[in-house]
Design a protein around this motif. Structure first.
Motif, short mmCIF file in Angstrom:
data_model
loop_
_atom_site.label_atom_id
_atom_site.label_comp_id
_atom_site.label_asym_id
_atom_site.label_seq_id
_atom_site.Cartn_x
_atom_site.Cartn_y
_atom_site.Cartn_z
N LEU A 162 0.83 -0.99 0.48
CA LEU A 162 0.24 0.00 -0.31
C LEU A 162 1.12 1.32 0.15
N VAL A 163 1.50 1.12 0.82
CA VAL A 163 2.66 2.52 0.89
C VAL A 163 3.07 2.76 -0.60
N GLY A 164 3.92 2.04 -0.67
CA GLY A 164 4.48 1.62 -2.43
C GLY A 164 3.69 2.29 -3.02
N THR A 165 2.51 1.41 -3.34
CA THR A 165 1.76 1.77 -4.73
C THR A 165 1.07 4.08 -4.35
N ALA A 166 0.88 3.72 -3.25
CA ALA A 166 0.03 5.44 -2.93
C ALA A 166 1.66 6.58 -2.93
N HIS A 167 2.81 6.14 -2.49
CA HIS A 167 3.67 7.23 -2.81
C HIS A 167 4.10 7.08 -5.15
N LEU A 168 3.56 6.29 -4.95
CA LEU A 168 4.05 6.04 -7.09
C LEU A 168 2.89 7.44 -7.16
N THR A 173 2.36 13.31 -9.84
CA THR A 173 0.90 13.98 -9.79
C THR A 173 1.80 15.41 -9.96
N ASP A 174 2.97 16.28 -9.92
CA ASP A 174 3.11 16.88 -9.31
C ASP A 174 2.68 18.09 -8.77
N GLY A 175 2.34 17.80 -7.80
CA GLY A 175 1.16 18.62 -6.54
C GLY A 175 -0.06 18.66 -7.02
N LEU A 176 -0.25 18.11 -8.03
CA LEU A 176 -1.77 17.88 -8.66
C LEU A 176 -3.15 17.23 -7.39
N ASP A 185 -9.54 3.11 -5.63
CA ASP A 185 -9.43 1.76 -6.68
C ASP A 185 -8.27 1.18 -6.15
N ALA A 186 -6.73 1.47 -5.88
CA ALA A 186 -6.05 0.93 -6.37
C ALA A 186 -5.43 0.54 -4.16
N VAL A 187 -6.25 0.85 -3.39
CA VAL A 187 -6.50 0.69 -2.36
C VAL A 187 -7.42 -0.87 -2.43
N ALA A 188 -8.77 -1.02 -3.23
CA ALA A 188 -9.26 -1.78 -3.46
C ALA A 188 -8.30 -2.85 -3.68
N SER A 189 -7.56 -2.96 -4.88
CA SER A 189 -6.69 -3.53 -6.37
C SER A 189 -5.72 -3.97 -5.24
N VAL A 190 -4.97 -3.66 -3.98
CA VAL A 190 -3.95 -4.67 -3.67
C VAL A 190 -4.33 -4.90 -2.45
N LEU A 191 -5.91 -4.43 -1.18
CA LEU A 191 -6.29 -5.33 -0.67
C LEU A 191 -6.80 -6.51 -1.28
N GLY A 192 -7.23 -6.62 -2.57
CA GLY A 192 -7.75 -7.26 -2.83
C GLY A 192 -8.60 -8.47 -2.20
N ASN A 193 -8.53 -10.17 -2.31
CA ASN A 193 -9.33 -11.18 -1.62
C ASN A 193 -9.12 -11.06 0.16
N ALA A 194 -7.66 -10.32 0.76
CA ALA A 194 -7.57 -10.17 1.69
C ALA A 194 -8.98 -9.23 2.78
N LEU A 195 -9.85 -8.56 1.92
CA LEU A 195 -11.39 -8.15 2.26
C LEU A 195 -11.99 -9.66 3.07
N THR A 196 -12.60 -8.79 4.14
CA THR A 196 -14.07 -10.10 4.50
C THR A 196 -15.27 -9.21 3.77
#
Length: 198
Positions: A162-168, A173-176, A185-196
């Motif tokens: 999550l940290v790496g994905t968010a940082h990238l 974004t150049d401040g935007l 969407d990125a958080v949901a993708s990383v967590l995937g099947n870990a979510l109950t």
């Protein structure tokens, strides 16, 4: 340049000035002259309160890490409320604000500052990223204990991913600002099947 301006809390005023310099110009703009100019004080003020500019930078980063930890406490307290994905989305948007992204770059390229931070906190890795990873790990563990993250989910892999994905995402974004939906969407993708639950 004013030299006789009285600073009620010199350290905090200098830290606030450094933050504003980072917001306006990024890590390359952060010099002792830029900080004292932003704080409207003489350059000697900084050196009266810090042994060197590297010492100032390390203390500034530690101060901002403490603010991140306060955000982390709020995130952990949110465990069991709302949704896991929404809680993490909100937290990542706050943790990776433009100043934090600039601080990551600053720490990456200043070896002396990084060494001071590691010595002060006894944390390996890249200090700011490591701290955010610990914040996310604490939250995910709290959610796992409440059954909202699967018992077999590997928190030790999810948090740094999550940290790496968010940082990238935020560093590109150049401040935007990013759209919250993209972060979600990125958080949901990383967590995937870990979510109950979502």
């Amino acid at each position: 340049m004013p030299t006789g301006v009285h600073l009620r809390d010199p350290r905090e005023q200098l830290f606030t000035a450094a933050e504003e310099v980072l917001r306006q110009g990024g890590p390359d703009a952060l010099t002792s002259r830029a900080v004292t100019a932003q704080a409207s004080c003489a350059k000697g003020v900084l050196h009266r309160h810090f042994e060197s500019f590297d010492a100032f930078l390390a203390e500034f980063v530690l101060d901002r890490i403490d603010l991140m930890r306060a955000q982390g406490a709020v995130l952990k307290d949110s465990a069991g409320t709302g949704t896991v994905v929404d809680n993490l989305t909100d937290a990542l948007i706050k943790l990776f604000d433009p100043v934090a992204v600039s601080i990551v770059a600053l720490v990456t390229f200043h070896n002396q500052v990084r060494a001071r931070l590691r010595e002060a906190r006894l944390v390996g890795g890249l200090p700011v990223m490591t701290e955010i990873g610990m914040i996310l790990s604490d939250y995910l563990t709290a959610e796992q204990e409440r059954g909202r993250i699967a018992p077999g989910a590997d928190i030790g892999r999810l948090a740094p991913t999550l940290v790496g994905t968010a940082h990238l995402m935020f560093a590109g974004t150049d401040g935007l600002p990013l759209w919250p939906e993209d972060v979600r969407d990125a958080v949901a993708s990383v967590l995937g099947n870990a979510l109950t639950t979502s």
